[in-house]
Design an enzyme around this catalytic site. Structure first.
Site, PDB file in Angstrom:
ATOM      1  NE  ARG A 142      53.769  43.687 -17.693  1.00  0.00           N
ATOM      2  CZ  ARG A 142      53.572  44.520 -16.506  1.00  0.00           C
ATOM      3  NH1 ARG A 142      54.353  45.595 -15.749  1.00  0.00           N
ATOM      4  NH2 ARG A 142      52.797  44.009 -15.640  1.00  0.00           N
ATOM      5  CE1 TYR A 145      55.009  35.220 -14.539  1.00  0.00           C
ATOM      6  CE2 TYR A 145      53.666  36.987 -15.492  1.00  0.00           C
ATOM      7  CZ  TYR A 145      53.689  35.837 -14.410  1.00  0.00           C
ATOM      8  OH  TYR A 145      52.802  35.592 -13.049  1.00  0.00           O
ATOM      9  CE  LYS A 149      53.391  32.292 -15.676  1.00  0.00           C
ATOM     10  NZ  LYS A 149      52.350  30.869 -14.903  1.00  0.00           N
ATOM     11  CG  ASN A 190      57.169  48.170  -4.425  1.00  0.00           C
ATOM     12  OD1 ASN A 190      57.837  47.433  -3.598  1.00  0.00           O
ATOM     13  ND2 ASN A 190      56.910  49.137  -4.722  1.00  0.00           N
ATOM     14  N   GLY A 207      48.681  57.196  -9.732  1.00  0.00           N
ATOM     15  CA  GLY A 207      48.020  56.966  -9.357  1.00  0.00           C
ATOM     16  C   GLY A 207      46.799  57.218  -9.463  1.00  0.00           C
ATOM     17  CB  THR A 208      44.308  58.054 -11.354  1.00  0.00           C
ATOM     18  OG1 THR A 208      44.778  58.446 -12.649  1.00  0.00           O
ATOM     19  CG2 THR A 208      44.283  58.982 -10.499  1.00  0.00           C
ATOM     20  CD  GLN A 209      49.279  53.898 -12.369  1.00  0.00           C
ATOM     21  OE1 GLN A 209      48.267  54.760 -11.560  1.00  0.00           O
ATOM     22  NE2 GLN A 209      50.174  53.323 -11.743  1.00  0.00           N
ATOM     23  CB  THR A 210      42.134  50.860 -11.367  1.00  0.00           C
ATOM     24  OG1 THR A 210      41.808  50.131 -12.086  1.00  0.00           O
ATOM     25  CG2 THR A 210      41.650  52.001 -10.937  1.00  0.00           C
TER      26      THR A 210
HETATM   27  N1  LIG Z   1      50.972  36.655  -7.556  1.00  0.00           N
HETATM   28  C1  LIG Z   1      50.476  37.442  -8.340  1.00  0.00           C
HETATM   29  O1  LIG Z   1      49.155  38.207  -7.959  1.00  0.00           O
HETATM   30  C2  LIG Z   1      50.220  36.000  -9.655  1.00  0.00           C
HETATM   31  C3  LIG Z   1      49.441  36.287 -10.740  1.00  0.00           C
HETATM   32  C4  LIG Z   1      48.739  35.743 -11.297  1.00  0.00           C
HETATM   33  C5  LIG Z   1      50.103  34.709 -11.773  1.00  0.00           C
HETATM   34  N2  LIG Z   1      50.762  33.839 -10.739  1.00  0.00           N
HETATM   35  C6  LIG Z   1      51.103  32.829 -11.014  1.00  0.00           C
HETATM   36  O2  LIG Z   1      51.458  32.009 -10.243  1.00  0.00           O
HETATM   37  C7  LIG Z   1      52.146  31.571  -9.689  1.00  0.00           C
HETATM   38  C8  LIG Z   1      52.929  31.568  -8.411  1.00  0.00           C
HETATM   39  O3  LIG Z   1      53.473  33.056  -8.489  1.00  0.00           O
HETATM   40  P1  LIG Z   1      53.780  33.634  -6.636  1.00  0.00           P
HETATM   41  O4  LIG Z   1      53.454  34.995  -6.168  1.00  0.00           O
HETATM   42  O5  LIG Z   1      53.450  32.830  -5.177  1.00  0.00           O
HETATM   43  O6  LIG Z   1      55.340  34.041  -7.191  1.00  0.00           O
HETATM   44  P2  LIG Z   1      56.856  32.806  -5.767  1.00  0.00           P
HETATM   45  O7  LIG Z   1      57.942  34.050  -7.235  1.00  0.00           O
HETATM   46  O8  LIG Z   1      56.428  33.108  -5.027  1.00  0.00           O
HETATM   47  O9  LIG Z   1      56.680  31.729  -6.764  1.00  0.00           O
HETATM   48  C9  LIG Z   1      57.042  30.966  -7.798  1.00  0.00           C
HETATM   49  C10 LIG Z   1      57.647  29.986  -7.102  1.00  0.00           C
HETATM   50  O10 LIG Z   1      58.288  29.210  -7.974  1.00  0.00           O
HETATM   51  C11 LIG Z   1      60.077  28.584  -7.713  1.00  0.00           C
HETATM   52  N3  LIG Z   1      60.291  28.673  -9.370  1.00  0.00           N
HETATM   53  C12 LIG Z   1      60.410  29.426 -10.437  1.00  0.00           C
HETATM   54  N4  LIG Z   1      61.590  29.062 -11.518  1.00  0.00           N
HETATM   55  C13 LIG Z   1      61.212  27.424 -10.833  1.00  0.00           C
HETATM   56  C14 LIG Z   1      61.360  27.223 -11.987  1.00  0.00           C
HETATM   57  N5  LIG Z   1      62.558  27.380 -13.080  1.00  0.00           N
HETATM   58  N6  LIG Z   1      62.408  26.340 -11.530  1.00  0.00           N
HETATM   59  C15 LIG Z   1      62.010  25.411 -10.456  1.00  0.00           C
HETATM   60  N7  LIG Z   1      60.030  26.132  -9.594  1.00  0.00           N
HETATM   61  C16 LIG Z   1      60.482  27.645 -10.054  1.00  0.00           C
HETATM   62  C17 LIG Z   1      60.088  29.858  -7.355  1.00  0.00           C
HETATM   63  O11 LIG Z   1      61.385  29.550  -6.913  1.00  0.00           O
HETATM   64  C18 LIG Z   1      59.188  30.226  -5.876  1.00  0.00           C
HETATM   65  O12 LIG Z   1      59.184  29.529  -5.531  1.00  0.00           O
HETATM   66  C19 LIG Z   1      53.524  31.343 -10.851  1.00  0.00           C
HETATM   67  O13 LIG Z   1      53.202  30.715 -11.973  1.00  0.00           O
HETATM   68  C20 LIG Z   1      52.493  32.895 -11.047  1.00  0.00           C
HETATM   69  O14 LIG Z   1      53.224  33.818 -12.622  1.00  0.00           O
HETATM   70  C21 LIG Z   1      50.365  34.993  -9.303  1.00  0.00           C
END
Ligand SMILES: NC(=O)c1ccc[n+]([C@@H]2O[C@H](COP(=O)([O-])OP(=O)(O)OC[C@H]3O[C@@H](n4cnc5c(N)ncnc54)[C@H](O)[C@@H]3O)[C@@H](O)[C@H]2O)c1
Length: 313
Positions: A142, A145, A149, A190, A207-210
């Protein structure tokens, strides 16, 4: 927010809702996406809007546009997608941040980074306040990511200190809603897809993780409020819903809403899967006067009906 607004990752799940909200309030929106996990279908309904513009572009390459606000969301967000090409994931976070910060510096734009609760890793503190530094494995599957970030946050704060850039950093906790990717392996999509198809519901571990689940409309409201805070208020700020549910509770809610007879089956926990995750949103409440409004049942109902429509089930 009168200037042109750039949304990177604008064709993704959260980005498409953000573009829609910005357009609805009269902003000129430039959506940039490479369609890795996003899709044109998410923004088709916006294409006839006179103030909406779309550009296919990968944020790991520099971008030259005139904008006044940048929401940097480009990055695959679910483990199946970000682990597909982990090197590209780190590049998207790190080179993407460098390129978007460089753009913000050139055109003197305000820039908001969509960071994540994953910067807290598998936390020893619960719920997590922004002051917590996290417990992240730097060499796990992981890490592309999580560390990507984290490095992006570092870059944002160094541009702030070194170049006085007008930055905002939000840490997003689990968000769900219509336009989530149906095969992204995230728990809400899912469970819903499995329940709609009458397949077994996969529960990892006992399944008890939150987890806490924030409805996308609530999140977008928080993002917009953060973007409009005074210069110098940088965050990081947690945005999420503190309501905490076990995976078993979530599965039961989904089964009841779908009216499905799917069975629950248990599989081993994936590597580095956090046991608990819950935002401390004290700062967002006081600074943004923001708190989530949509409860889990209502949000799930909207999401189930979206998946019913798009999957034809
Ligand atoms: N959904 C969540 O629960 C969540 C939680 C924490 C952080 N985030 C952050 O929010 C943002 C959006 O997440 P999301 O859930 O909408 O995900 P998503 O995958 O639906 O959206 C990400 C978008 O970025 C685009 N993308 C990826 N790599 C790219 C690149 N190199 N150049 C241009 N575009 C690119 C993808 O095509 C997609 O449209 C992300 O940065 C994610 O890390 C989301």
């Amino acid at each position: 927010m009168s200037d042109k607004v750039l949304v990177t990752g604008g064709a993704g799940f959260i980005g498409s809702h953000l573009c829609e909200r910005l357009l609805r309030s009269g902003h000129d929106v430039l959506c940039v996406d490479n369609y890795f996990t996003g899709t044109k279908r998410n923004i088709t309904h916006l294409l006839n809007e006179p103030l909406f513009e779309v550009m296919r572009h990968d944020v790991t390459f520099p971008l030259y546009v005139e904008v006044g606000r940048i929401f940097n969301l480009a990055c695959p967000a679910s483990p199946v997608h970000y682990q597909f090409d982990p090197v590209q994931t780190t590049k998207t976070s790190v080179h993407g941040a460098i390129n978007m910060l460089g753009l913000a510096k050139r055109v003197k734009a305000r820039i908001l980074q969509a960071s994540t609760s994953e910067v807290y890793g598998d936390p020893e503190i619960h719920p997590q306040p922004e002051s917590y530094w996290g417990r992240v494995n730097p060499v796990g599957i992981r890490s592309c990511y999580d560390e990507g970030k984290r490095c992006a946050e570092t870059l944002f704060f160094d541009y702030y200190r070194q170049h006085q850039l007008d930055i905002k950093v939000i840490r997003i906790f689990n968000t769900y809603g219509p336009r989530m990717h149906p095969n992204d392996g995230r728990v809400v999509s899912n469970f819903i897809v499995q329940a709609l198809r009458g397949e077994d519901i996969t529960i990892y571990g006992d399944g008890t993780q939150t987890r806490s689940f924030c409805y996308v409309d609530d999140l977008v409201e928080g993002m917009l409020r953060m973007m409009e805070t005074e210069k110098g208020f940088t965050g990081p700020i947690n945005l999420g819903n503190p309501g905490e549910f076990t995976m078993l509770e979530l599965a039961e809610k989904v089964l009841a809403l779908v009216g499905s007879k799917s069975k629950l089956v248990h599989k081993p926990l994936p590597q580095d899967d956090p046991r608990q995750r819950q935002p401390d949103i004290t700062l967002a409440k006081s600074k943004l006067e923001w708190a989530p409004k949509v409860n889990l049942d209502d949000g799930l109902r909207e999401t189930v009906s979206y998946f019913r429509r798009t999957l034809g089930l």
